[in-house]
Motif scaffolding. Structure first.
Motif, PDB file in Angstrom:
ATOM      1  N   SER A 185      -1.500  -5.839   4.708  1.00  0.00           N
ATOM      2  CA  SER A 185      -2.773  -5.920   4.271  1.00  0.00           C
ATOM      3  C   SER A 185      -3.875  -5.625   6.011  1.00  0.00           C
ATOM      4  O   SER A 185      -5.035  -5.100   5.564  1.00  0.00           O
ATOM      5  CB  SER A 185      -3.415  -6.917   3.133  1.00  0.00           C
ATOM      6  OG  SER A 185      -3.016  -7.672   4.101  1.00  0.00           O
ATOM      7  N   TYR A 186      -3.548  -6.810   6.348  1.00  0.00           N
ATOM      8  CA  TYR A 186      -4.821  -6.911   7.910  1.00  0.00           C
ATOM      9  C   TYR A 186      -3.993  -5.372   8.850  1.00  0.00           C
ATOM     10  O   TYR A 186      -5.359  -5.184   9.185  1.00  0.00           O
ATOM     11  CB  TYR A 186      -3.787  -7.995   8.242  1.00  0.00           C
ATOM     12  CG  TYR A 186      -4.974  -9.238   6.995  1.00  0.00           C
ATOM     13  CD1 TYR A 186      -6.052  -9.880   7.850  1.00  0.00           C
ATOM     14  CD2 TYR A 186      -4.152 -10.126   6.484  1.00  0.00           C
ATOM     15  CE1 TYR A 186      -6.817 -10.136   6.599  1.00  0.00           C
ATOM     16  CE2 TYR A 186      -4.165 -10.872   5.958  1.00  0.00           C
ATOM     17  CZ  TYR A 186      -5.574 -11.555   6.290  1.00  0.00           C
ATOM     18  OH  TYR A 186      -6.591 -12.624   5.466  1.00  0.00           O
ATOM     19  N   ALA A 187      -2.901  -5.247   8.926  1.00  0.00           N
ATOM     20  CA  ALA A 187      -2.550  -4.278   9.607  1.00  0.00           C
ATOM     21  C   ALA A 187      -3.841  -2.360   9.036  1.00  0.00           C
ATOM     22  O   ALA A 187      -4.264  -1.907   9.739  1.00  0.00           O
ATOM     23  CB  ALA A 187      -1.605  -3.807   9.780  1.00  0.00           C
ATOM     24  N   ALA A 188      -3.807  -2.427   7.641  1.00  0.00           N
ATOM     25  CA  ALA A 188      -4.546  -1.304   7.367  1.00  0.00           C
ATOM     26  C   ALA A 188      -6.373  -1.384   7.662  1.00  0.00           C
ATOM     27  O   ALA A 188      -6.550  -0.532   7.003  1.00  0.00           O
ATOM     28  CB  ALA A 188      -4.515  -1.539   5.622  1.00  0.00           C
ATOM     29  N   LEU A 189      -6.454  -3.105   8.378  1.00  0.00           N
ATOM     30  CA  LEU A 189      -7.549  -2.492   8.251  1.00  0.00           C
ATOM     31  C   LEU A 189      -8.433  -1.931   9.254  1.00  0.00           C
ATOM     32  O   LEU A 189      -9.552  -1.136   9.656  1.00  0.00           O
ATOM     33  CB  LEU A 189      -8.310  -3.603   8.858  1.00  0.00           C
ATOM     34  CG  LEU A 189      -8.592  -5.406   8.168  1.00  0.00           C
ATOM     35  CD1 LEU A 189      -8.626  -6.584   8.429  1.00  0.00           C
ATOM     36  CD2 LEU A 189      -9.714  -4.989   6.596  1.00  0.00           C
ATOM     37  N   ILE A 190      -7.461  -1.408  10.271  1.00  0.00           N
ATOM     38  CA  ILE A 190      -7.098  -0.356  11.520  1.00  0.00           C
ATOM     39  C   ILE A 190      -7.870   1.153  11.267  1.00  0.00           C
ATOM     40  O   ILE A 190      -9.059   1.131  11.959  1.00  0.00           O
ATOM     41  CB  ILE A 190      -6.514  -0.043  12.801  1.00  0.00           C
ATOM     42  CG1 ILE A 190      -5.690  -1.755  12.569  1.00  0.00           C
ATOM     43  CG2 ILE A 190      -6.316   0.842  13.479  1.00  0.00           C
ATOM     44  CD1 ILE A 190      -4.336  -1.987  13.851  1.00  0.00           C
TER      45      ILE A 190
END
Length: 608
Positions: A35-40
């Motif tokens: 979910s944090y990697a999808a911020l990129i």
């Protein structure tokens, strides 16, 4: 961890809930990192850094995983949005919402299943403790305070659930969350991740130093809680005496001193515990600050990291802080739980010295008699009975008389095997009672004591303790034999009347007649009466004595008597002095001998 392993044995029946918890925790940890990697890609759309990719990318080894992920996301954005950046933003936001939604669903499911395991273990430990308390010999509790035992089965077991069993929620989820997050962090920047993990061991060492004294402090708190619960229990039991002697202030002072110590110990424990959270948070923010400085250099000066990846990296670093704090908090929980588990396991692992022998005999009949052969017994240092010999033939009544401390009640305790003899043996029909199972031995015996032990329940249920699945007719018949039926029918709800705590709604004579009714219902071949009429007035004594005589017909009885007028019809009267038999015979024979028994009778006649 030794205590933790012993407690975990109780989790066996609930292992399926544990496996389901682990499964959903793995999914939670994975989605948490993603979910944090999808911020990129979302940040790339916002910063207008999205590269147009028109052909699906190919994965070229593990080292190119980040580039593959970035190219694949850019390809999806290109396919969906074309030249419209808002469409790309909606796709990126939708992906983030999807990942966070499922992360929280998996978190709920993991917590849902672990709840059954935690509460199941709590239930089983309490059941096992109660079973052990009932099984342990009476001598065990003469050394323990009741309040302390109550504290162990209530607050200590609850502490195990809050501390030890809460670790089960963290044992998979938090380490996996950290692991998956670190993998994604390494994929974004190896250099920055190595730099971060130089600081984490330093923070861990500082936090661990705070928790070293927690177990000792927690142990003192739990012991003091047992202490003031004991004072409450004693106060409730002896309230009449406390009020009669105007001792309220004395007992209040004792209780106040205990709660003051509890206050001091609790403050010390909680202040030490509360130090963990701010210390952990400050050290986390310190690492965070150093990370901002070092990562900022990589973005602004070196150009080795793009801004979107760095912001996502910071989110991932923050994602490590929460589980790291939870693990830190759990380590304090283990130390507190250790103290509680030690106290609980002390009872669970206590050995019962009065055990059934291997292949113990299940004895259901009584044919010849009871023999106490050369027995000696001591509670502590001094022998209460010395080389004591006594035969009680079937169908006979033997009465034991003597001054207080002469060993009369000890004989009853030994025959019922509440205690084991130190020397000699007790035989029933020629068989040592140690070779007979405790359940079948006590099944042969009925017991009526000086203190009528009744329970906070109905009259009917108190009598029915004497026999499983007793019918109403049997209960009424037993009450009639015990001269109890008339007064029971005068109670507000008859046999369904609740008699209060320890039967306090009844008089002494009424309580004693209910105890006799219970013994009559059991209908045992051997009856043991331990000063059954000593605490009664004359009228109650007459009713109780009549009930006892009816009950003792055609039974083998051992009667421990304080009032000698109640045992004149006994087949044999045994006079004890300091654990030894000094006289033995019928009432008439002993009166003719004009020794100790005659003096006891005359003293009682004079005093009455």
């Amino acid at each position: 961890m030794n205590y933790f392993k012993k407690i975990l044995r109780f989790a066996g029946p609930y292992r399926k809930y544990g496996f389901l918890n682990i499964f959903f925790n793995i999914l939670y940890a994975l989605f948490s990192a993603l979910s944090y990697a999808a911020l990129i890609p979302m940040l790339n759309v916002l910063f207008d850094k999205t590269q147009q990719v028109h052909t699906p990318p190919k994965l070229e080894g593990i080292g190119g995983l980040k580039d593959y992920f970035m190219d694949y996301m850019n390809y999806q954005v290109t396919q969906y949005s074309g030249n419209d950046p808002m469409k790309g933003l909606i796709l990126a936001v939708g992906l983030i919402l999807f990942l966070f939604l499922f992360k929280n669903i998996f978190n709920y499911l993991a917590m849902y299943f672990i709840t059954f395991l935690r509460n199941g273990v709590l239930k089983d430990i309490r059941n096992k403790m109660y079973e052990k308390i009932v099984d342990l010999p009476i001598s065990y509790f003469s050394e323990k305070k009741k309040g302390d035992v109550i504290a162990r089965i209530t607050s200590d077991v609850l502490e195990i659930q809050h501390s030890f069993l809460s670790i089960l929620e963290l044992i998979v989820r938090e380490p996996l969350t950290i692991l998956f997050t670190i993998i994604v962090m390494f994929l974004i920047s190896v250099k920055l991740t190595i730099f971060v993990f130089i600081f984490i061991p330093i923070a861990g060492m500082i936090i661990s130093r705070i928790g070293k004294s927690l177990k000792r402090k927690s142990d003192r708190v739990q012991k003091e809680q047992g202490e003031f619960l004991s004072i409450v229990e004693e106060t409730l039991s002896g309230l009449r005496v406390i009020k009669a002697f105007n001792a309220e202030s004395k007992f209040f002072k004792t209780f106040q001193n205990s709660t003051s110590r509890f206050f001091k110990f609790s403050n010390s424990l909680l202040n030490r515990q509360n130090l963990a959270s701010p210390t952990g948070e400050f050290l986390g923010i310190l690492v965070f600050g150093v990370l901002l400085w070092f990562g900022g250099r990589m973005v602004l000066l070196e150009g080795s990291l793009d801004a979107a990846s760095f912001i996502s990296y910071m989110g991932l670093a923050f994602n490590i802080l929460t589980p790291a704090k939870a693990i830190s908090k759990a380590s304090y929980g283990v130390k507190k739980g250790n103290a509680a588990a030690e106290r609980v396991l002390e009872i669970l692992e206590s050995e019962n010295p009065i055990k059934d022998a291997e292949n113990a005999l299940e004895k259901t009949d009584f044919n010849q008699g009871i023999e106490l052969s050369n027995i000696s017994f001591k509670y502590e240092d001094d022998y209460v009975l010395k080389n004591f010999n006594l035969k009680v033939e079937k169908g006979h009544t033997v009465a034991l008389v003597g001054q207080s401390g002469s060993g009369k009640s000890t004989v009853a305790n030994l025959v019922t095997r509440f205690y084991d003899v130190n020397k000699g043996e007790i035989l029933i029909d020629g068989t040592n009672i140690k070779q007979i199972s405790k359940k079948s031995l006590r099944g042969l015996m009925g017991l009526v004591t000086q203190d009528s032990i009744l329970f906070n329940d109905t009259v009917k249920n108190n009598i029915a303790m004497g026999k499983e699945n007793a019918t109403t007719e049997e209960i009424v018949a037993a009450a009639k034999v015990a001269n109890a039926h008339e007064f029971i029918m005068e109670l507000p709800h008859g046999y369904d009347t609740n008699i209060g705590d320890s039967g306090n709604k009844l008089s002494g004579g009424q309580k004693q007649r209910l105890s006799i009714a219970r013994a009559v219902l059991k209908n045992p071949p051997i009856m043991i009466l331990d000063e059954a009429t000593s605490a009664l007035d004359t009228e109650s004594e007459r009713l109780v004595q009549d009930a006892l005589e009816k009950m003792m017909k055609n039974r083998t009885s051992i009667v421990i008597a304080h009032r000698l007028s109640t045992i004149q019809n006994a087949d044999s009267i045994v006079v004890l002095n300091k654990g030894e038999i000094v006289e033995q015979g019928t009432h008439e024979e002993l009166m003719k001998s004009q020794k100790g028994y005659k003096k006891l009778v005359e003293m009682q006649s004079f005093s009455s």
